[in-house]
Motif scaffolding. Sequence first.
Motif, mmCIF file in Angstrom:
data_model
loop_
_atom_site.group_PDB
_atom_site.id
_atom_site.type_symbol
_atom_site.label_atom_id
_atom_site.label_comp_id
_atom_site.label_asym_id
_atom_site.label_seq_id
_atom_site.Cartn_x
_atom_site.Cartn_y
_atom_site.Cartn_z
ATOM 1 N N THR A 140 -9.194 15.126 -3.942
ATOM 2 C CA THR A 140 -10.620 14.956 -4.193
ATOM 3 C C THR A 140 -10.872 15.007 -5.693
ATOM 4 O O THR A 140 -10.212 15.780 -6.405
ATOM 5 C CB THR A 140 -11.448 16.055 -3.505
ATOM 6 N N ALA A 179 -13.055 13.707 1.747
ATOM 7 C CA ALA A 179 -11.648 13.476 2.088
ATOM 8 C C ALA A 179 -11.376 13.601 3.578
ATOM 9 O O ALA A 179 -10.237 13.408 4.020
ATOM 10 C CB ALA A 179 -10.759 14.458 1.318
ATOM 11 N N ARG A 185 -12.167 11.848 6.367
ATOM 12 C CA ARG A 185 -11.746 10.695 7.170
ATOM 13 C C ARG A 185 -10.276 10.376 6.944
ATOM 14 O O ARG A 185 -9.593 9.865 7.840
ATOM 15 C CB ARG A 185 -12.609 9.483 6.843
ATOM 16 N N ARG A 186 -9.786 10.696 5.775
ATOM 17 C CA ARG A 186 -8.399 10.371 5.432
ATOM 18 C C ARG A 186 -7.433 11.483 5.828
ATOM 19 O O ARG A 186 -6.320 11.216 6.270
ATOM 20 C CB ARG A 186 -8.318 10.113 3.927
ATOM 21 N N LEU A 187 -7.861 12.749 5.675
ATOM 22 C CA LEU A 187 -6.918 13.859 5.807
ATOM 23 C C LEU A 187 -7.296 14.884 6.872
ATOM 24 O O LEU A 187 -6.562 15.852 7.078
ATOM 25 C CB LEU A 187 -6.777 14.571 4.458
#
Length: 402
Positions: free
Chosen positions: A103, A121, A123-125
């Motif tokens: 981030t 962050a 949605r990605r992690l």
Amino acid sequence: MSSGSSSRAAGCTVLHVDMDAFFASVEVRRRPELAGTPVIVGGAGNRGVVTSATYEARRYGVHAAMPTSRALRLCPTATVLPGDMALYAEVSRSVMALFRSITPLVEPLSLDEAFLDVSGAGRRLGDAAEIGEYLRARVFDEQGITCSVGVAGTKFVAKLASTAAKPDGLLVVRPAEVMGFLHPLPVGALWGVGARTEEVLLRLGLRTVGDLAHVPVRTLQRAVGPAAGAHLHELSWGRDPRRVVPDEPERSTGHEETFGTDVDDPAVIHRELLRLAERTAGRLRSAGWLARTVTVKVRFADFATITRSRTLDVPTDVGQELYDTARALFDALGLDRARIRLVGVRAERLVPAGETPRQLELGAREHGRREAELAADRAARRFGAGAVRPATLLHRDGQRTR
């Protein structure tokens, strides 16, 4: 405080990541044969001072700023290493770069701790807890050291959670769980409660955060002052509106003093901190800045150096407020007559005075103090520096100060 499901961090977007016994852990990484043993980083000999210690040493009562000689009496089997600040800074840069790969909202507090806002962050992690576990694994894999992570909806609670998770753990405190987590803690856990404030609160019978939370805010304000009382009341209910502020422009000013001979008298240190705070505040006023953070620097006889910082409830340019904070930071070190070579006071995270509604926050006492300091500024411009000063500073070590 919760576990198991993918929603265990619902409502949480703030991480506080804190390296465990950072300097000592880096040394153990370099000397793996010392793993699991008590290790002290600091100066050796009668005048050395501890800067870091492994948890194996801490179990014996060893802590930072303690004379090394006393630490070795408590833990005779400890290995004492001199430390390598360049190495620690290098490891810190790598860790902070890892955080920023997750981030852009990273707010470092020191070499070994930072706040992260991971709201973008997810949605990605995954959720904040999953991100925290991911960071812990990456730090260990890449740097060979452990860290503890607090996950919460606010900076204040996240920092308390990381402390509770130490060493090498992760703790999630969801918004609905904040009161259950916060209220059993001692009042000294609240930001802004130094030794003197804690003494006042304990005299009132307020031992836990829950005790304090249920006291009328006006009662608190009468006891500790308008701004501090309101601040502590808000924190006691888990309310902390501050956002994670990434990479603020480095604005700071301050002064430090190297003593002619090493000093172990707290009264002498306090007078010097007051003098440095007054000079720093004068520089702030002349430049039109207010300080959001106060840092005190202490260098010991063996040249080991430590710093401690505190962010203020309200930005200030008042010398007495800088001094009160610097003194509280120094006293909290519990130095036990350690011999000191240098002290410094620094005002950091500066904001323009004209853009900050500082005057509206001042109580009568603080306002009067600021007016007195402004009058001293005018006298200094007319009659020279030092024309007006606090009475405490008229004498230093038996001599009139210059």
